[in-house]
Design a protein around this motif. Structure first.
Motif: not given
Length: 449
Positions: A100-105
């Motif tokens: 979630x963190x990587x795709x959001x960034x």
């Protein structure tokens, strides 16, 4: 952990209700969160609403991408807990949050660098509307990582049976948003009037507060989070399963948004005021679909855990109870939009030439609220089994049909209302067909016992 609801034993309705009520309350809080934005932005005029409506489409698109990790994480975590494997559940949680963190960034960087062509897609008329839309897009989508994390945290805590955490976290964000919106939009005290930029900044700060609140809850959890190690290498075993479960739902959601963007472009042909009507109308309409979506999340986790434990009879009872409640809610929302459209729409936009368009939107979309609620809840039931393909197939086919149907109906005397009818007609078909499909599927599952 006492805060976590036991979904595997005891009476079905109390367990499902205890899980569902905080989720539904969370959805209502989220709806209030969005409506608060719209009420204050509406005071700036329909042009401001149109700007936020165009940029907001990309926030909606981001929700589709975020649903990949949310759905995959929620279902796999629930199934692992139902099977009695806490170590596996912890692995799914860690990899869900990393993804979630990587795709959001990544999504945020793309939106910040491509704001001009992204907003240009809608063919907006006013230069000021276009400029405001770019600002809103770059701020809200540029820092959308908080929204990605919040969705995944919501799915994980729901799978754990602790839906109160999502409710309290979302409520904290709402309170912050309610305070900051008028302060930053209109300028109070030492703060200058930032107008659209202020609304965007308030939204991002509120989302960051929600993320922080979730992190506090992870520190207090004693069931599973002590075994969750967020910082580490991605595990392909967990990621593959997360993507397998979440991808159909994610594709469905993003295609739905893409189709809605094409519909919005057709709407823009009737002026920026029509875009504002669609934005406000969809926010009002969220009273039904966001609540149904919250209940679908409860059904998802209930079925996932009981499927993992092999409790087929509890699954049947759980779905029956859930559908009974959703039917009542859908009927209420249908009557509300059809019988009281004007006073509801006036809360957001008071311009006399825009109100009749808003009344038409609410009355037409009101016809489909019951069917839409049935579709969303049934999709949650399918997903609890790990079967995300059936709802995706139904949604993609009939949502895609809105484009040719809308193009056909706007050539008739319906004009702009033809677009609204294309949405309603497709929603009715989706609700009926998905319900029928699930009932046949459930009957086969019951025979396996």
């Amino acid at each position: 952990m006492k805060k976590n609801i036991d979904m595997l034993h005891g009476p079905v309705l109390p367990a499902l209700t205890k899980l569902a009520l905080p989720i539904m309350a969370t959805s209502l809080i989220q709806m209030a969160y969005n409506l608060t934005d719209m009420i204050w932005i509406g005071r700036l005029g329909s042009n401001a609403v149109a700007a936020v409506g165009a940029a907001g489409m990309y926030m909606w698109l981001s929700n589709g991408l975020a649903s990949l990790s949310k759905m995959g994480g929620q279902v796999n975590t629930g199934y692992s807990l139902g099977s009695g494997s806490r170590k596996e559940a912890a692995g799914y949680i860690a990899n869900t949050l990393r993804f979630a963190a990587i795709s959001g960034i990544i999504f945020g960087i793309v939106c910040m660098l491509s704001a001009t062509p992204l907003i240009g897609f809608f063919n907006l008329n006013s230069p000021q509307v276009i400029a405001d839309a770019k600002i809103y897009l770059q701020i809200t989508c540029g820092l959308v990582v908080f929204s990605f994390m919040n969705q995944s945290f919501t799915g994980i805590f729901t799978a754990l049976g602790n839906s109160k955490a999502a409710f309290l976290a979302t409520t904290s964000g709402l309170i912050v948003n309610i305070i900051l919106d008028p302060v930053l939009i209109f300028g109070l005290g030492p703060f200058p009037a930032m107008r659209i930029m202020g609304a965007a900044v308030a939204t991002v700060i509120a989302q960051a507060i929600v993320t922080l609140t979730f992190l506090i809850f992870t520190r207090k959890d004693t069931l599973i989070f002590p075994e969750v190690h967020f910082f580490g290498k991605p595990n392909m075993h967990y990621l593959t399963s997360i993507i397998k479960i979440g991808l159909p739902t994610s594709i469905q959601s993003m295609l739905f948004t893409g189709i809605s963007m094409i519909i919005a472009r057709l709407v823009a042909g009737y002026g920026d005021a029509a875009v504002a009507v669609q934005k406000v109308g969809s926010q009002i309409e969220s009273i039904s679909w966001m609540t149904a979506d919250g209940f679908a999340a409860a059904v998802n986790s209930f079925i996932a855990q009981n499927h993992g434990a092999g409790n087929r009879d509890r699954i049947r009872k759980g779905y029956s109870h859930a559908m009974g409640i959703v039917l009542v809610w859908g009927i209420f929302c249908t009557l509300l939009l059809i019988l009281c459209p004007e006073p509801i729409f006036r809360i957001f936009i008071t311009e006399p030439d825009v109100i009749p368009m808003g009344v038409d939107y609410l009355m037409i979309l009101g016809v489909s609220q019951l069917f839409m609620s049935v579709e969303i809840t049934t999709a949650g039931a399918f997903s609890g089994y790990g079967r995300t393909v059936p709802p995706s197939v139904i949604s993609i086919i009939f949502t895609s049909a809105r484009i040719p149907l809308a193009m056909l109906l706007i050539t008739t005397s319906l004009a702009l209302n033809g677009i609204w009818w294309s949405i309603t007609i497709s929603s009715i078909f989706k609700g009926i067909l998905l319900l029928t499909w699930f009932l046949f599927f459930l009957r086969k599952e019951m025979k396996k016992s």
